[in-house]
Scaffold this motif. Structure first.
Motif, PDB file in Angstrom:
ATOM      1  N   UNK A 228       0.892  -1.018   0.034  1.00 28.30           N
ATOM      2  CA  UNK A 228       0.006  -0.017  -0.069  1.00 28.30           C
ATOM      3  C   UNK A 228       0.873   1.431  -0.109  1.00 28.30           C
ATOM      4  N   UNK A 229       0.823   1.973  -1.020  1.00 29.21           N
ATOM      5  CA  UNK A 229       1.679   3.140  -1.238  1.00 29.21           C
ATOM      6  C   UNK A 229       3.051   2.899  -1.245  1.00 29.21           C
ATOM      7  N   UNK A 230       3.626   1.628  -1.350  1.00 29.28           N
ATOM      8  CA  UNK A 230       4.940   1.502  -1.606  1.00 29.28           C
ATOM      9  C   UNK A 230       5.068   0.159  -2.316  1.00 29.28           C
ATOM     10  N   UNK A 231       6.222  -0.149  -2.759  1.00 30.75           N
ATOM     11  CA  UNK A 231       6.544  -1.252  -3.565  1.00 30.75           C
ATOM     12  C   UNK A 231       6.351  -2.510  -2.448  1.00 30.75           C
ATOM     13  N   UNK A 232       5.455  -3.508  -2.673  1.00 33.69           N
ATOM     14  CA  UNK A 232       5.625  -4.668  -1.834  1.00 33.69           C
ATOM     15  C   UNK A 232       7.082  -5.106  -1.394  1.00 33.69           C
ATOM     16  N   UNK A 233       7.301  -5.417  -0.145  1.00 32.70           N
ATOM     17  CA  UNK A 233       8.727  -5.858   0.250  1.00 32.70           C
ATOM     18  C   UNK A 233       8.652  -6.388   1.628  1.00 32.70           C
ATOM     19  N   UNK A 234       8.367  -7.786   1.539  1.00 32.41           N
ATOM     20  CA  UNK A 234       8.092  -8.478   2.852  1.00 32.41           C
ATOM     21  C   UNK A 234       9.306  -8.365   3.825  1.00 32.41           C
ATOM     22  N   UNK A 235      10.477  -8.337   3.360  1.00 29.15           N
ATOM     23  CA  UNK A 235      11.767  -8.177   4.195  1.00 29.15           C
ATOM     24  C   UNK A 235      11.840  -6.777   5.158  1.00 29.15           C
ATOM     25  N   UNK A 236      11.402  -5.785   4.329  1.00 33.96           N
ATOM     26  CA  UNK A 236      11.405  -4.578   4.742  1.00 33.96           C
ATOM     27  C   UNK A 236      10.262  -4.161   5.847  1.00 33.96           C
ATOM     28  N   UNK A 237       9.159  -4.989   5.390  1.00 30.95           N
ATOM     29  CA  UNK A 237       7.989  -5.066   6.463  1.00 30.95           C
ATOM     30  C   UNK A 237       8.514  -5.711   7.679  1.00 30.95           C
ATOM     31  N   UNK A 238       9.070  -6.968   7.701  1.00 29.58           N
ATOM     32  CA  UNK A 238       9.671  -7.530   8.755  1.00 29.58           C
ATOM     33  C   UNK A 238      10.624  -6.858   9.403  1.00 29.58           C
ATOM     34  N   UNK A 239      11.356  -5.943   8.991  1.00 31.58           N
ATOM     35  CA  UNK A 239      12.162  -5.042   9.711  1.00 31.58           C
ATOM     36  C   UNK A 239      11.727  -4.223  10.514  1.00 31.58           C
TER      37      UNK A 239
END
Length: 253
Positions: free
Chosen positions: A105-116
């Motif tokens: 949402x509003x950013x490029x999907x990035x599960x690793x960044x999300x996790x961080x």
């Protein structure tokens, strides 16, 4: 198994509650204006404080753009504001930014960044982030699958009475993920989630316990009562009614 995106989006709604903001702060002032039916003044205050670099003002303004509250929603602008206050250490900003990276949402999907970002928020005892991290560990999203860590995060949130943490533990028992599969124990966890107001817990409890035999219902109820007493508050047994004194037979003349 419920999806990470579905769960995190659901938690996002809860986590954006204004009670997450500290007392006597910009967030509280904005909340008071919203509750008083003054959204325009609330937005103006958030905009002013965000412009001054106030992290709670940035979060509040991000919330307006995130939800399209009295303005056109702009997820990218919201994410940018959340990034500013996340960098300043505000846990609700770190959590919501993590959610946005996970869902794209509003950013490029990035599960690793999300996790961080979620991990940073969870380290500050942010309950929503702890539950989100548990889901990510259970699903291997942004991190390898680790059911033990999922259970740890769920347990930490459950100890603070977070309803969806009880639901998540129920899922682990239902699916046999990191623990022996046990439908009755799962139902007990779901029941506690339902008792704390979790709609997902209520729905799955109703489904699992429909048409069950009395002995099964009794076992689940006993487990749920024990869990509730351990994690939430002691359950006191209902007081028994004192037996009525027998009336004496009337004596003869």
């Amino acid at each position: 198994m419920f999806s990470t995106a579905h769960h995190i989006k659901r938690v996002a709604i809860v986590g954006l509650a204004w009670v997450a903001l500290t007392a006597a702060s910009t967030g509280e002032q904005v909340a008071d204006l919203i509750e008083a039916g003054k959204p325009i003044e609330a937005f103006a205050l958030a905009q002013e404080k965000a412009g001054e670099g106030d992290p709670e003002g940035q979060f509040a303004l991000g919330w307006f753009y995130d939800n399209g509250e009295n303005i056109t929603a702009d997820k990218a602008k919201a994410a940018g504001l959340y990034r500013k206050c996340a960098d300043k250490g505000l846990s609700q900003c770190q959590w919501r930014l993590g959610v946005m990276y996970d869902t794209g949402e509003g950013v490029t999907e990035d599960p690793k960044a999300a996790f961080g970002w979620l991990k940073k928020a969870a380290a500050q005892d942010n309950l929503a982030a702890q539950v989100s991290l548990a889901v990510m560990h259970a699903n291997g999203r942004g991190t390898p699958v680790d059911f033990a860590k999922a259970m740890d995060y769920y347990q930490a949130a459950a100890r603070k009475r977070e309803p969806h943490a009880f639901y998540g533990i129920g899922i682990l028992y239902l699916e046999g993920q990191g623990v022996a599969a046990d439908k009755e124990t799962a139902a007990a966890w779901f029941s506690v989630a339902a008792a704390l107001g979790d709609e997902s817990g209520r729905a799955i409890t109703d489904q699992m316990l429909a048409d069950q035999k009395t002995e099964v219902l009794d076992r689940v109820a006993a487990k749920a009562t024990a869990l509730y007493s351990d994690y939430v508050e002691p359950v006191r047994p209902l007081p028994t009614q004192p037996a009525e004194a027998p009336t004496e037979a009337p004596k003869g003349p």
